[in-house]
Design a protein around this motif. Sequence first.
Motif, PDB file in Angstrom:
ATOM      1  N   HIS A 160       0.817  -1.212   0.000  1.00 52.32           N
ATOM      2  CA  HIS A 160       0.000   0.000   0.000  1.00 52.32           C
ATOM      3  C   HIS A 160       0.854   1.266   0.000  1.00 52.32           C
ATOM      4  O   HIS A 160       0.522   2.247   0.655  1.00 52.32           O
ATOM      5  CB  HIS A 160      -0.982   0.005   1.175  1.00 52.32           C
ATOM      6  N   GLU A 161       1.959   1.205  -0.727  1.00 54.33           N
ATOM      7  CA  GLU A 161       2.829   2.370  -0.879  1.00 54.33           C
ATOM      8  C   GLU A 161       2.170   3.376  -1.814  1.00 54.33           C
ATOM      9  O   GLU A 161       1.395   3.015  -2.691  1.00 54.33           O
ATOM     10  CB  GLU A 161       4.182   1.958  -1.469  1.00 54.33           C
ATOM     11  N   LYS A 162       2.497   4.624  -1.622  1.00 56.57           N
ATOM     12  CA  LYS A 162       2.024   5.664  -2.532  1.00 56.57           C
ATOM     13  C   LYS A 162       2.971   5.719  -3.721  1.00 56.57           C
ATOM     14  O   LYS A 162       4.188   5.640  -3.560  1.00 56.57           O
ATOM     15  CB  LYS A 162       2.013   7.020  -1.834  1.00 56.57           C
ATOM     16  N   ILE A 163       2.406   5.838  -4.917  1.00 58.56           N
ATOM     17  CA  ILE A 163       3.232   5.935  -6.109  1.00 58.56           C
ATOM     18  C   ILE A 163       3.501   7.419  -6.376  1.00 58.56           C
ATOM     19  O   ILE A 163       2.600   8.245  -6.297  1.00 58.56           O
ATOM     20  CB  ILE A 163       2.574   5.235  -7.305  1.00 58.56           C
ATOM     21  N   SER A 164       4.746   7.738  -6.646  1.00 57.20           N
ATOM     22  CA  SER A 164       5.129   9.135  -6.854  1.00 57.20           C
ATOM     23  C   SER A 164       5.161   9.479  -8.339  1.00 57.20           C
ATOM     24  O   SER A 164       5.187   8.589  -9.199  1.00 57.20           O
ATOM     25  CB  SER A 164       6.506   9.394  -6.242  1.00 57.20           C
ATOM     26  N   ALA A 165       5.179  10.760  -8.614  1.00 60.83           N
ATOM     27  CA  ALA A 165       5.251  11.230 -10.001  1.00 60.83           C
ATOM     28  C   ALA A 165       6.563  10.788 -10.651  1.00 60.83           C
ATOM     29  O   ALA A 165       6.593  10.458 -11.840  1.00 60.83           O
ATOM     30  CB  ALA A 165       5.115  12.745 -10.058  1.00 60.83           C
ATOM     31  N   VAL A 166       7.615  10.743  -9.877  1.00 61.20           N
ATOM     32  CA  VAL A 166       8.918  10.315 -10.399  1.00 61.20           C
ATOM     33  C   VAL A 166       8.863   8.840 -10.795  1.00 61.20           C
ATOM     34  O   VAL A 166       9.409   8.447 -11.832  1.00 61.20           O
ATOM     35  CB  VAL A 166      10.036  10.569  -9.361  1.00 61.20           C
ATOM     36  N   SER A 167       8.181   8.020 -10.013  1.00 64.02           N
ATOM     37  CA  SER A 167       8.031   6.605 -10.346  1.00 64.02           C
ATOM     38  C   SER A 167       7.232   6.422 -11.622  1.00 64.02           C
ATOM     39  O   SER A 167       7.566   5.597 -12.465  1.00 64.02           O
ATOM     40  CB  SER A 167       7.349   5.851  -9.212  1.00 64.02           C
ATOM     41  N   VAL A 168       6.170   7.189 -11.768  1.00 68.52           N
ATOM     42  CA  VAL A 168       5.349   7.111 -12.976  1.00 68.52           C
ATOM     43  C   VAL A 168       6.163   7.557 -14.186  1.00 68.52           C
ATOM     44  O   VAL A 168       6.155   6.893 -15.229  1.00 68.52           O
ATOM     45  CB  VAL A 168       4.069   7.968 -12.828  1.00 68.52           C
ATOM     46  N   LEU A 169       6.862   8.672 -14.050  1.00 65.06           N
ATOM     47  CA  LEU A 169       7.680   9.178 -15.155  1.00 65.06           C
ATOM     48  C   LEU A 169       8.764   8.176 -15.543  1.00 65.06           C
ATOM     49  O   LEU A 169       8.970   7.891 -16.724  1.00 65.06           O
ATOM     50  CB  LEU A 169       8.309  10.515 -14.778  1.00 65.06           C
ATOM     51  N   GLY A 170       9.431   7.606 -14.573  1.00 63.39           N
ATOM     52  CA  GLY A 170      10.465   6.610 -14.850  1.00 63.39           C
ATOM     53  C   GLY A 170       9.905   5.375 -15.533  1.00 63.39           C
ATOM     54  O   GLY A 170      10.506   4.837 -16.464  1.00 63.39           O
ATOM     55  N   THR A 171       8.738   4.940 -15.098  1.00 62.12           N
ATOM     56  CA  THR A 171       8.100   3.770 -15.704  1.00 62.12           C
ATOM     57  C   THR A 171       7.722   4.049 -17.152  1.00 62.12           C
ATOM     58  O   THR A 171       7.968   3.230 -18.038  1.00 62.12           O
ATOM     59  CB  THR A 171       6.858   3.363 -14.897  1.00 62.12           C
ATOM     60  N   VAL A 172       7.139   5.217 -17.397  1.00 63.15           N
ATOM     61  CA  VAL A 172       6.743   5.578 -18.759  1.00 63.15           C
ATOM     62  C   VAL A 172       7.968   5.676 -19.668  1.00 63.15           C
ATOM     63  O   VAL A 172       7.961   5.152 -20.790  1.00 63.15           O
ATOM     64  CB  VAL A 172       5.940   6.897 -18.758  1.00 63.15           C
ATOM     65  N   LEU A 173       9.022   6.319 -19.194  1.00 61.18           N
ATOM     66  CA  LEU A 173      10.235   6.452 -20.001  1.00 61.18           C
ATOM     67  C   LEU A 173      10.864   5.096 -20.291  1.00 61.18           C
ATOM     68  O   LEU A 173      11.322   4.841 -21.409  1.00 61.18           O
ATOM     69  CB  LEU A 173      11.246   7.366 -19.302  1.00 61.18           C
ATOM     70  N   MET A 174      10.876   4.216 -19.306  1.00 60.29           N
ATOM     71  CA  MET A 174      11.458   2.893 -19.503  1.00 60.29           C
ATOM     72  C   MET A 174      10.649   2.075 -20.511  1.00 60.29           C
ATOM     73  O   MET A 174      11.206   1.436 -21.403  1.00 60.29           O
ATOM     74  CB  MET A 174      11.532   2.162 -18.159  1.00 60.29           C
ATOM     75  N   LEU A 175       9.321   2.134 -20.407  1.00 56.32           N
ATOM     76  CA  LEU A 175       8.480   1.403 -21.350  1.00 56.32           C
ATOM     77  C   LEU A 175       8.599   1.969 -22.761  1.00 56.32           C
ATOM     78  O   LEU A 175       8.632   1.212 -23.736  1.00 56.32           O
ATOM     79  CB  LEU A 175       7.020   1.425 -20.884  1.00 56.32           C
ATOM     80  N   MET A 176       8.696   3.288 -22.872  1.00 56.47           N
ATOM     81  CA  MET A 176       8.894   3.899 -24.184  1.00 56.47           C
ATOM     82  C   MET A 176      10.227   3.462 -24.791  1.00 56.47           C
ATOM     83  O   MET A 176      10.314   3.192 -25.989  1.00 56.47           O
ATOM     84  CB  MET A 176       8.837   5.427 -24.087  1.00 56.47           C
ATOM     85  N   GLY A 177      11.255   3.375 -23.966  1.00 53.75           N
ATOM     86  CA  GLY A 177      12.549   2.911 -24.438  1.00 53.75           C
ATOM     87  C   GLY A 177      12.498   1.472 -24.930  1.00 53.75           C
ATOM     88  O   GLY A 177      13.105   1.127 -25.950  1.00 53.75           O
ATOM     89  N   LEU A 178      11.771   0.627 -24.215  1.00 53.42           N
ATOM     90  CA  LEU A 178      11.624  -0.764 -24.645  1.00 53.42           C
ATOM     91  C   LEU A 178      10.892  -0.858 -25.979  1.00 53.42           C
ATOM     92  O   LEU A 178      11.283  -1.630 -26.856  1.00 53.42           O
ATOM     93  CB  LEU A 178      10.864  -1.576 -23.597  1.00 53.42           C
ATOM     94  N   VAL A 179       9.841  -0.060 -26.135  1.00 55.93           N
ATOM     95  CA  VAL A 179       9.084  -0.073 -27.389  1.00 55.93           C
ATOM     96  C   VAL A 179       9.962   0.417 -28.537  1.00 55.93           C
ATOM     97  O   VAL A 179       9.988  -0.188 -29.616  1.00 55.93           O
ATOM     98  CB  VAL A 179       7.799   0.785 -27.259  1.00 55.93           C
ATOM     99  N   LEU A 180      10.690   1.506 -28.312  1.00 57.25           N
ATOM    100  CA  LEU A 180      11.554   2.037 -29.360  1.00 57.25           C
ATOM    101  C   LEU A 180      12.669   1.066 -29.735  1.00 57.25           C
ATOM    102  O   LEU A 180      12.986   0.902 -30.914  1.00 57.25           O
ATOM    103  CB  LEU A 180      12.151   3.376 -28.926  1.00 57.25           C
ATOM    104  N   SER A 181      13.253   0.430 -28.745  1.00 59.97           N
ATOM    105  CA  SER A 181      14.333  -0.516 -29.055  1.00 59.97           C
ATOM    106  C   SER A 181      13.787  -1.741 -29.787  1.00 59.97           C
ATOM    107  O   SER A 181      14.454  -2.288 -30.660  1.00 59.97           O
ATOM    108  CB  SER A 181      15.070  -0.938 -27.791  1.00 59.97           C
ATOM    109  N   ASP A 182      12.578  -2.164 -29.453  1.00 65.41           N
ATOM    110  CA  ASP A 182      11.965  -3.299 -30.133  1.00 65.41           C
ATOM    111  C   ASP A 182      11.649  -2.951 -31.575  1.00 65.41           C
ATOM    112  O   ASP A 182      11.847  -3.770 -32.479  1.00 65.41           O
ATOM    113  CB  ASP A 182      10.708  -3.744 -29.399  1.00 65.41           C
TER     114      ASP A 182
END
Length: 58
Positions: free
Chosen positions: A27-49
């Motif tokens: 039940h941790e709170k998700i921070s804006a930095v965590s969301v931003l990091g997740t989005v950037l990482m997923l975008m990087g995976l999509v671009l590399s694929d």
Amino acid sequence: MESGVKTSVYLYLVPVVTIAASVLILHEKISAVSVLGTVLMLMGLVLSDKGKAAGKNN
């Protein structure tokens, strides 16, 4: 060589799964930095694929 590529994709997803598990289980709170990091990482995976797929067509 192909299995090594798939393994690296799963390794990059470990932080995303960790964040999701901490929110759901601890039940941790998700921070804006965590969301931003997740989005950037997923975008990087999509671009590399897409880059690997484009390389196979040539």
